[in-house]
Design an enzyme around this catalytic site. Structure first.
Site, PDB file in Angstrom:
ATOM      1  CG  HIS A   8       1.063 -18.226   6.455  1.00 23.29           C
ATOM      2  ND1 HIS A   8       2.098 -17.322   6.623  1.00 23.29           N
ATOM      3  CD2 HIS A   8       0.285 -18.110   7.570  1.00 23.29           C
ATOM      4  CE1 HIS A   8       1.952 -16.719   7.787  1.00 23.29           C
ATOM      5  NE2 HIS A   8       0.878 -17.168   8.378  1.00 23.29           N
ATOM      6  CB  CYS A  64       1.088 -10.513   3.715  1.00 21.33           C
ATOM      7  SG  CYS A  64       1.002  -8.801   4.270  1.00 21.33           S
ATOM      8  N   GLY A  65      -1.455 -10.948   5.054  1.00 17.82           N
ATOM      9  CA  GLY A  65      -2.706 -10.813   5.801  1.00 17.82           C
ATOM     10  C   GLY A  65      -3.285  -9.412   5.703  1.00 17.82           C
ATOM     11  CB  THR A  66      -2.285  -6.253   7.086  1.00 16.16           C
ATOM     12  OG1 THR A  66      -0.851  -6.377   7.004  1.00 16.16           O
ATOM     13  CG2 THR A  66      -2.775  -6.798   8.418  1.00 16.16           C
ATOM     14  CB  ILE A  68       0.852  -3.560   6.653  1.00 20.63           C
ATOM     15  CG1 ILE A  68      -0.516  -2.887   6.582  1.00 20.63           C
ATOM     16  CG2 ILE A  68       1.877  -2.596   7.264  1.00 20.63           C
ATOM     17  CD1 ILE A  68      -1.141  -2.590   7.943  1.00 20.63           C
ATOM     18  CG  HIS A  97      -1.092  10.827  -9.031  1.00 17.41           C
ATOM     19  ND1 HIS A  97      -1.474  11.859  -8.207  1.00 17.41           N
ATOM     20  CD2 HIS A  97      -1.999  10.813 -10.040  1.00 17.41           C
ATOM     21  CE1 HIS A  97      -2.566  12.444  -8.696  1.00 17.41           C
ATOM     22  NE2 HIS A  97      -2.905  11.813  -9.804  1.00 17.41           N
ATOM     23  NE  ARG A 132       0.698  17.171 -11.033  1.00 18.29           N
ATOM     24  CZ  ARG A 132      -0.021  16.832 -12.098  1.00 18.29           C
ATOM     25  NH1 ARG A 132       0.440  17.054 -13.309  1.00 18.29           N
ATOM     26  NH2 ARG A 132      -1.204  16.257 -11.957  1.00 18.29           N
TER      27      ARG A 132
HETATM   28  C1  RB5 Z   1       0.928 -13.187   9.351  1.00 21.28           C
HETATM   29  O1  RB5 Z   1       0.296 -13.606  10.519  1.00 21.28           O
HETATM   30  C2  RB5 Z   1       0.764 -11.677   9.185  1.00 21.28           C
HETATM   31  O2  RB5 Z   1       1.487 -11.015  10.158  1.00 21.28           O
HETATM   32  C3  RB5 Z   1       1.190 -11.240   7.792  1.00 21.28           C
HETATM   33  O3  RB5 Z   1       0.452 -11.912   6.840  1.00 21.28           O
HETATM   34  C4  RB5 Z   1       1.007  -9.767   7.471  1.00 21.28           C
HETATM   35  O4  RB5 Z   1      -0.287  -9.340   7.738  1.00 21.28           O
HETATM   36  C5  RB5 Z   1       2.025  -8.852   8.003  1.00 21.28           C
HETATM   37  O5  RB5 Z   1       2.000  -7.639   7.787  1.00 21.28           O
END
Ligand code: RB5
Length: 143
Positions: A8, A64-66, A68, A97, A132
């Site tokens: 979202h 996503c938000g981050t 990550i 790479h 490599r």
């Molecule tokens: C959603 O709030 C957030 O946790 C998600 O988008 C993301 O950043 C998770 O890593």
């Protein structure tokens, strides 16, 4: 064919990325999500990862938000190499790479201007093919 997926928080940036892909005449498949107040990023990482695993698509973009959570989820899948990039140097290097097949970005981290430049760099950089790097990529599939 490019697979694109987001939670979202990534919906607005996904729309900008899609506008760029359309402008460049690049084919894509949108695996969601559409506009919504809450969603679970692993769901969309898995959908995009599967599209690459079954060769429906050759590259993916996840937001996503981050960036990550969605990259962690994708990287647990066999054959998936998702690179979280918030700069063009990393986007180029990970293609050269790591032969990364998914670009992950955080919509709460960067704006659309930089995100589009990163997408452009990622999609227009070929894997170096160096021995490599091939060897190290093969090692990624070992435990
Ligand atoms: C959603 O709030 C957030 O946790 C998600 O988008 C993301 O950043 C998770 O890593």
């Amino acid at each position: 064919m490019i697979a694109i997926g987001n939670d979202h928080t990534g919906y607005e940036l996904k729309k900008e990325v899609i506008a760029y892909l359309e402008e460049k005449g690049l084919e894509y498949k949108d695996y969601g999500c559409g506009e919504c107040s809450a969603s679970d990023y692993p769901e969309f990482a898995h959908k995009v990862g599967k599209a690459i695993q079954n060769k429906e698509c050759d590259k993916g973009i996840l937001i996503c938000g981050t960036g990550i959570g969605i990259s962690i989820a994708a990287n647990k899948m066999k054959g998936i190499r998702a690179a979280l990039c918030h700069d063009c140097f990393s986007a180029e290097a990970t293609r050269l790479h790591n032969d990364a097949n998914i670009l992950a970005m955080g919509a709460r981290v960067i704006g659309p201007g930089l995100a589009i430049k990163i997408v452009d760099t990622f999609l227009n950089t070929e894997f170096s093919g160096a021995e490599r790097h091939i060897h190290r990529i093969q090692m990624l599939e070992e435990e």
